[in-house]
Write a protein that holds these residues in place. Sequence first.
Motif, PDB file in Angstrom:
ATOM      1  N   ASN A   1     -14.184 -39.928 -13.935  1.00 15.67           N
ATOM      2  CA  ASN A   1     -13.766 -41.168 -14.266  1.00 15.67           C
ATOM      3  C   ASN A   1     -13.901 -41.438 -15.619  1.00 15.67           C
ATOM      4  OD1 ASN A   1     -13.948 -44.023 -12.900  1.00 15.67           O
ATOM      5  ND2 ASN A   1     -15.665 -44.233 -14.464  1.00 15.67           N
ATOM      6  N   PHE A   2     -14.890 -41.173 -16.280  1.00 13.95           N
ATOM      7  CA  PHE A   2     -14.959 -41.649 -17.803  1.00 13.95           C
ATOM      8  C   PHE A   2     -13.880 -40.688 -18.618  1.00 13.95           C
ATOM      9  CE2 PHE A   2     -18.967 -43.529 -15.777  1.00 13.95           C
ATOM     10  CZ  PHE A   2     -18.759 -44.792 -16.641  1.00 13.95           C
TER      11      PHE A   2
ATOM     12  N   PHE B   1     -11.250 -43.229 -18.150  1.00 15.56           N
ATOM     13  CA  PHE B   1     -11.657 -44.489 -19.084  1.00 15.56           C
ATOM     14  C   PHE B   1     -11.346 -44.334 -20.384  1.00 15.56           C
ATOM     15  CE2 PHE B   1     -14.904 -47.414 -20.896  1.00 15.56           C
ATOM     16  CZ  PHE B   1     -14.228 -48.627 -20.577  1.00 15.56           C
TER      17      PHE B   1
ATOM     18  N   SER C   1     -14.325 -58.080 -20.673  1.00 15.31           N
ATOM     19  CA  SER C   1     -14.968 -56.782 -19.752  1.00 15.31           C
ATOM     20  C   SER C   1     -16.485 -56.996 -20.296  1.00 15.31           C
ATOM     21  CB  SER C   1     -14.408 -55.461 -20.112  1.00 15.31           C
ATOM     22  OG  SER C   1     -15.344 -54.571 -19.572  1.00 15.31           O
TER      23      SER C   1
ATOM     24  N   THR D   1     -13.088 -50.098  -9.447  1.00 11.85           N
ATOM     25  CA  THR D   1     -12.547 -51.094 -10.466  1.00 11.85           C
ATOM     26  C   THR D   1     -12.045 -50.461 -11.740  1.00 11.85           C
ATOM     27  OG1 THR D   1     -14.849 -51.444 -11.502  1.00 11.85           O
ATOM     28  CG2 THR D   1     -14.293 -52.959  -9.501  1.00 11.85           C
ATOM     29  N   TYR D   2     -12.587 -49.313 -12.059  1.00 17.89           N
ATOM     30  CA  TYR D   2     -12.119 -48.522 -13.244  1.00 17.89           C
ATOM     31  C   TYR D   2     -10.658 -48.054 -12.999  1.00 17.89           C
ATOM     32  CZ  TYR D   2     -16.429 -48.329 -15.787  1.00 17.89           C
ATOM     33  OH  TYR D   2     -17.574 -48.699 -16.612  1.00 17.89           O
TER      34      TYR D   2
ATOM     35  N   PHE E   1      -8.500 -51.078 -13.142  1.00 21.29           N
ATOM     36  CA  PHE E   1      -8.043 -51.451 -14.410  1.00 21.29           C
ATOM     37  C   PHE E   1      -6.901 -50.283 -15.354  1.00 21.29           C
ATOM     38  CE2 PHE E   1      -8.978 -50.088 -19.248  1.00 21.29           C
ATOM     39  CZ  PHE E   1      -8.919 -51.326 -19.553  1.00 21.29           C
ATOM     40  N   THR E   2      -7.157 -49.131 -14.734  1.00 24.79           N
ATOM     41  CA  THR E   2      -6.054 -48.190 -15.123  1.00 24.79           C
ATOM     42  C   THR E   2      -4.604 -48.387 -14.593  1.00 24.79           C
ATOM     43  OG1 THR E   2      -7.577 -46.224 -15.055  1.00 24.79           O
ATOM     44  CG2 THR E   2      -5.465 -45.951 -15.035  1.00 24.79           C
TER      45      THR E   2
ATOM     46  N   SER F   1      -9.746 -56.267 -16.031  1.00 27.63           N
ATOM     47  CA  SER F   1     -11.218 -56.048 -16.819  1.00 27.63           C
ATOM     48  C   SER F   1     -12.314 -56.842 -16.734  1.00 27.63           C
ATOM     49  CB  SER F   1     -10.566 -56.384 -18.288  1.00 27.63           C
ATOM     50  OG  SER F   1      -9.504 -55.623 -18.875  1.00 27.63           O
TER      51      SER F   1
ATOM     52  N   MET G   1     -13.937 -54.788 -13.575  1.00 26.28           N
ATOM     53  CA  MET G   1     -14.562 -53.498 -14.326  1.00 26.28           C
ATOM     54  C   MET G   1     -15.984 -53.961 -14.981  1.00 26.28           C
ATOM     55  SD  MET G   1     -13.105 -50.784 -16.744  1.00 26.28           S
ATOM     56  CE  MET G   1     -12.955 -52.004 -18.317  1.00 26.28           C
TER      57      MET G   1
ATOM     58  N   CYS H   1     -19.847 -52.706 -13.959  1.00 25.82           N
ATOM     59  CA  CYS H   1     -20.610 -51.598 -14.977  1.00 25.82           C
ATOM     60  C   CYS H   1     -21.850 -51.714 -14.807  1.00 25.82           C
ATOM     61  CB  CYS H   1     -19.857 -52.242 -16.299  1.00 25.82           C
ATOM     62  SG  CYS H   1     -20.885 -50.993 -17.452  1.00 25.82           S
TER      63      CYS H   1
ATOM     64  N   GLY I   1      -9.256 -40.812 -11.677  1.00 25.91           N
ATOM     65  CA  GLY I   1      -9.819 -41.922 -11.074  1.00 25.91           C
ATOM     66  C   GLY I   1      -9.864 -41.956  -9.729  1.00 25.91           C
TER      67      GLY I   1
END
Length: 511
Positions: A50-51, A54, A78, A109-110, A113-114, A129, A132, A136, A247
């Motif tokens: 995931n990160f 991101f 965000s 939600t990530y 955003f993508t 955003s 997301m 968080c 993701g």
Amino acid sequence: MVTRSRSKEVNDFEKMANGKEEKGKGNINKWTKRRIYKNFLVLSVLVFLNFTAFSSLVTLQSSVNCKSGLGLAALSLSYTTTTFAALFLPSFAIHHLGLKWTLTLGLSTYVLFTAANFYPAWWTLLPASGLMGLSCAPLWAAMSTYVTTLAGSFAHKAGVTREATINRFWGYFLVFYHSAQIAGNLISSLVLHNKGRIELDDVTSHNLTCGANDCYRETSNPNATGYCNPPEKRLMNSLLTVCLVLGIVAIVMSVFLLDSLKSSRHLKKKGTCSLFMDTLRLLKDYRMLLLIPFTVFNGARQSFMSADFVKSYVTCVFGVHWVGFVMTCYGLSLSAFSGIWGTIAKHTGRVALFCLGILSYVAIMMSLFYWTPGINDIAKIMVVAATVGVIDAIWAGQIRALFGEVFYHTQEPAFSNLQVWQSISMAAAYGYSNSFCVSTVILIVLVELAVASVCYAGLEASLRWSKASSKDAKVAYSVTKEADIDDKGNQRPGELKAMLEVESNDKPAEL
């Protein structure tokens, strides 16, 4: 995005380990060590995926979605919503959804955003955003609780020290997290490498100035130097497709491979507004007021690195495909020195390390203020990025350590304040970057550092005075110790309690 204190999660596990957890599905007491390992590995891998996705996008927002400052506006929104979420949503989300589904919803939600970056516009990127940002804080709360509970249960079953096991599990988990930032930046550069570098003649022909004199806002002023040259849509869509797949795989792993884990009754009974009220009450403490300026500076320096530095010192000169390579140098030095500075601090003390960080950061920022990189300075800019990573590693570890020591008995609201004020600072920094030249942004960051340094000096003086007062009090009690013995030779309860209170106030933090 910042993590939260683990003190409450440890307490939650203690309640679970004592048999006070809810029965049925999600009861970790019935898990084997192998099942604990499996869930920890699944969680670590899906966080890495995931990160990675991101990180590939967040450092590109100021360079890719640069028209009218859309990318920076999205990041600002965000962190604004993260500020609200950090106060209210973690307990609410975990109470109603549980750890697994809070985590899964946050990952979704990530991905949203993508997906919004395929068609970046004010009506697509900003809502994505905002969502997301809202997810968080609950996402990190769920991950923190899950990791700490797994570690505590493993320690209980293996018969080893819980504190050491929790630190070991978190060390492994953070390796995956930091590795994701490095991998994400590498992926962005490798996918966008066909963009090619920008020729110096092309830059000068458009009267563009990079470095500190770069101004983001597009205006009718003929002297404006705003630079915006996003990569080809084809290349950007390729990068977004890679990020989207990563993701989605993370979500699939969370849904089908990660086992449900129930939170403790203590967490379920905790009111939604309780953390908010505790956070506000802590603002009455002068020590928190003295630490807020450093928290604000910490957010501003992170925003500068991921927005202003990336756009004006890398993309403007060398092209967007170099962003990932440069930020990889930054990430590697940040990760490596985070542990090194912690070891050095044991020998030099915190004050010496803070002074070194302050002086070094002023020197590097003044260099960026006066230096405009040229087309052949790619090696120099990588060295600068790595140097900033070394300096930022001081703030990354020592600020949290300082919060943990000063607010040893109120860690949860203390770290909530850290996250809230840092998020406010980052939201503001991404916002004003759209309106100011980079030189002005550098001066703002330096002014914030100056104010923070003065407040930090006042805090250290206060802590030393308090420690000296505690020692004097203990000496006074020891002098009168014989007078506190009753006729039967026993210590009077009142005096014994007072002595214990003095000793507990001087207890060092367990970091």
